[in-house]
Enzyme design. Structure first.
Site, PDB file in Angstrom:
ATOM      1  N   ASP A  59       0.886  -1.060   0.027  1.00 46.67           N
ATOM      2  CA  ASP A  59      -0.040   0.024  -0.038  1.00 46.67           C
ATOM      3  C   ASP A  59       0.884   1.193   0.006  1.00 46.67           C
ATOM      4  O   ASP A  59       0.319   2.481  -0.080  1.00 46.67           O
ATOM      5  CB  ASP A  59      -1.054  -0.048   1.196  1.00 46.67           C
ATOM      6  CG  ASP A  59      -0.318   0.073   2.584  1.00 46.67           C
ATOM      7  OD1 ASP A  59       0.856  -0.323   2.607  1.00 46.67           O
ATOM      8  OD2 ASP A  59      -1.124   0.326   3.370  1.00 46.67           O
ATOM      9  N   SER A  60       2.069   0.986  -0.131  1.00 48.20           N
ATOM     10  CA  SER A  60       3.109   2.086  -0.008  1.00 48.20           C
ATOM     11  C   SER A  60       2.817   2.783  -1.435  1.00 48.20           C
ATOM     12  O   SER A  60       3.393   3.938  -1.832  1.00 48.20           O
ATOM     13  CB  SER A  60       4.534   1.753  -0.094  1.00 48.20           C
ATOM     14  OG  SER A  60       4.605   0.681  -0.774  1.00 48.20           O
ATOM     15  N   ASP A  98      -1.183  -6.214  -0.561  1.00 49.84           N
ATOM     16  CA  ASP A  98      -1.111  -5.590   0.847  1.00 49.84           C
ATOM     17  C   ASP A  98      -2.536  -5.312   1.218  1.00 49.84           C
ATOM     18  O   ASP A  98      -3.072  -4.379   0.341  1.00 49.84           O
ATOM     19  CB  ASP A  98      -0.498  -4.392   0.705  1.00 49.84           C
ATOM     20  CG  ASP A  98       0.372  -4.034   2.019  1.00 49.84           C
ATOM     21  OD1 ASP A  98       0.170  -4.859   2.898  1.00 49.84           O
ATOM     22  OD2 ASP A  98       1.109  -3.124   2.215  1.00 49.84           O
ATOM     23  N   LYS A 128      -1.104  -9.656   2.771  1.00 52.01           N
ATOM     24  CA  LYS A 128      -0.251  -9.332   3.801  1.00 52.01           C
ATOM     25  C   LYS A 128      -0.878  -8.172   4.612  1.00 52.01           C
ATOM     26  O   LYS A 128      -2.034  -7.467   4.209  1.00 52.01           O
ATOM     27  CB  LYS A 128       0.984  -8.277   3.531  1.00 52.01           C
ATOM     28  CG  LYS A 128       1.804  -7.974   4.600  1.00 52.01           C
ATOM     29  CD  LYS A 128       3.158  -7.313   4.282  1.00 52.01           C
ATOM     30  CE  LYS A 128       3.109  -5.732   3.949  1.00 52.01           C
ATOM     31  NZ  LYS A 128       2.588  -4.787   4.900  1.00 52.01           N
ATOM     32  N   GLU A 130      -1.257  -5.677   8.713  1.00 51.82           N
ATOM     33  CA  GLU A 130      -0.608  -5.153   9.467  1.00 51.82           C
ATOM     34  C   GLU A 130      -1.194  -5.412  11.111  1.00 51.82           C
ATOM     35  O   GLU A 130      -2.491  -5.270  11.108  1.00 51.82           O
ATOM     36  CB  GLU A 130      -0.430  -3.435   9.522  1.00 51.82           C
ATOM     37  CG  GLU A 130       0.450  -3.143   8.395  1.00 51.82           C
ATOM     38  CD  GLU A 130       0.579  -1.634   8.158  1.00 51.82           C
ATOM     39  OE1 GLU A 130       0.168  -0.864   8.960  1.00 51.82           O
ATOM     40  OE2 GLU A 130       0.917  -1.286   7.139  1.00 51.82           O
ATOM     41  N   GLU A 197       9.130  -4.228  10.314  1.00 56.71           N
ATOM     42  CA  GLU A 197       9.673  -2.838   9.903  1.00 56.71           C
ATOM     43  C   GLU A 197      10.092  -2.163  11.045  1.00 56.71           C
ATOM     44  O   GLU A 197       9.560  -1.837  12.017  1.00 56.71           O
ATOM     45  CB  GLU A 197       8.587  -2.276   9.254  1.00 56.71           C
ATOM     46  CG  GLU A 197       8.806  -1.029   8.718  1.00 56.71           C
ATOM     47  CD  GLU A 197       7.945  -0.470   7.885  1.00 56.71           C
ATOM     48  OE1 GLU A 197       6.852  -0.999   7.315  1.00 56.71           O
ATOM     49  OE2 GLU A 197       7.827   0.784   7.360  1.00 56.71           O
TER      50      GLU A 197
HETATM   51  O1  KIV Z   1       3.495  -1.101   1.640  1.00 58.44           O
HETATM   52  C1  KIV Z   1       4.600  -1.549   1.891  1.00 58.44           C
HETATM   53  O2  KIV Z   1       5.295  -1.332   0.598  1.00 58.44           O
HETATM   54  C2  KIV Z   1       5.088  -2.441   2.934  1.00 58.44           C
HETATM   55  C3  KIV Z   1       6.531  -2.675   2.670  1.00 58.44           C
HETATM   56  C4  KIV Z   1       7.325  -1.478   3.249  1.00 58.44           C
HETATM   57  C5  KIV Z   1       6.725  -4.102   3.720  1.00 58.44           C
HETATM   58  O3  KIV Z   1       4.437  -2.821   3.665  1.00 58.44           O
END
Ligand code: KIV
Length: 307
Positions: A59-60, A98, A128, A130, A197
């Site tokens: 989600d970055s 994510d 993934k 969090e 992280e």
């Molecule tokens: O969103 C993302 O790119 C991440 C990574 C930094 C692990 O969660």
């Protein structure tokens, strides 16, 4: 097209498709796992060709592709759109989607449905999300639907308001114990791997040794079982800020700027397009064309039409 031939890079040698069990086996063999983010078809294909084990559609993307100040505005729609593009480019790497803010926090039912969309609609292999112990219940339900889950603890950007900013986590002994416990809870819940992280290197290494599942570190030192970075940071395509843990391997942003400036200069000087970039019409056809248009564009006809 044969099964082993990559759509973008036809010369790519065949490679085994990576699954979550392969990552675990890599840990057992003490082989470091490589993971990077991708958000579009060409970069996914390049990462895949370069031999990356896992591609995270993080989600970055909200920050490095969509220009938001943080990851909170990213929606399921954004994620699925980018995951679909990545899935078309990445054939062998494990593809992880994510889960965005508010896609798994509201209810277990909604979380399972959203996790399923990553596999069903966007050809991801896993998701993934969090959080630590507070996610155990939801993770178990997602896994019981047949969806592999990667955990993510330490600095969890979706909770940056609660964490008071983007600070390293687990620097104090009690916080470190909590992180270790969270890691054990997530392993117990069935996660196939964990992102750590921005946590102290000694702690990440200790946690990695306590777990059977592989840890993937970002700002967590060399003792993790694998490493991940945001690709835009690594290749210099994002410079609004750069965390200390990033190593820049290239400056594509500068290369791109140079290329664009050169292009603008060529256009302004009429050096581009040159003859080799232009389409020619053969001489005979051109002469015929001029004869055909002559009556249409002759001054006499123009004069008559103006009357
Ligand atoms: O969103 C993302 O790119 C991440 C990574 C930094 C692990 O969660």
């Amino acid at each position: 097209m044969s099964e082993n031939i990559h759509p973008l890079l036809p010369s790519a040698p065949p490679r085994k498709k990576i699954n979550p069990i392969d990552l675990r086996q890599k840990k057992e063999r003490h082989e470091a796992i490589t993971m990077l983010t991708a958000y579009d078809y060409p970069s996914a294909a390049i990462l895949d060709e370069a031999g990356v084990d896992a591609i995270l559609v993080g989600d970055s993307l909200g920050m490095v592709v969509l220009g938001y100040p943080n990851t909170l505005p990213v929606t399921m729609g954004d994620m699925l759109h980018h995951c679909k593009a990545v899935a078309r480019g990445a054939k062998w790497a494990l593809r992880i989607g994510d889960m965005p803010f508010m896609s798994y926090q509201v209810s277990i039912q909604e979380a399972v449905r959203n996790a399923g969309r990553f596999l069903q609609e966007a050809a991801m292999d896993a998701v993934k999300l969090e959080g630590g112990r507070e996610r155990v219940e939801v993770i178990k339900k997602i896994i019981s639907a047949g969806i592999p889950v990667m955990g993510h603890i330490g600095l969890t950007p979706q909770s940056f308001h609660q964490l008071g900013g983007f600070h390293p986590q687990g620097r104090h002994a009690h916080e470190a114990v909590r992180l270790l416990e969270d890691a054990l809870y997530l392993q117990e819940a069935g996660c196939f791997s964990l992102v750590l992280e921005s946590v102290p290197a000694q702690l990440a290494s200790y946690i990695s040794q306590q777990l059977d599942i592989p840890t993937i570190g970002i700002g967590a030192g060399v003792g993790c079982d694998g490493q991940v970075l945001v690709t835009h940071d690594l290749i210099g395509l994002f410079d609004r800020f750069m965390p200390r843990f990033v190593k820049r391997y290239a400056n594509l942003g500068q290369l791109m700027k140079n290329a664009i400036e050169q292009y603008c200069q060529d256009v302004r000087r009429r050096d581009f397009p040159a003859a080799e970039h232009s389409i020619e019409m053969n001489k005979e056809e051109w002469e015929t064309f001029l004869k055909l248009v002559q009556p249409i564009t002759s001054p006499k006809r123009v004069e008559e039409e103006l009357k």
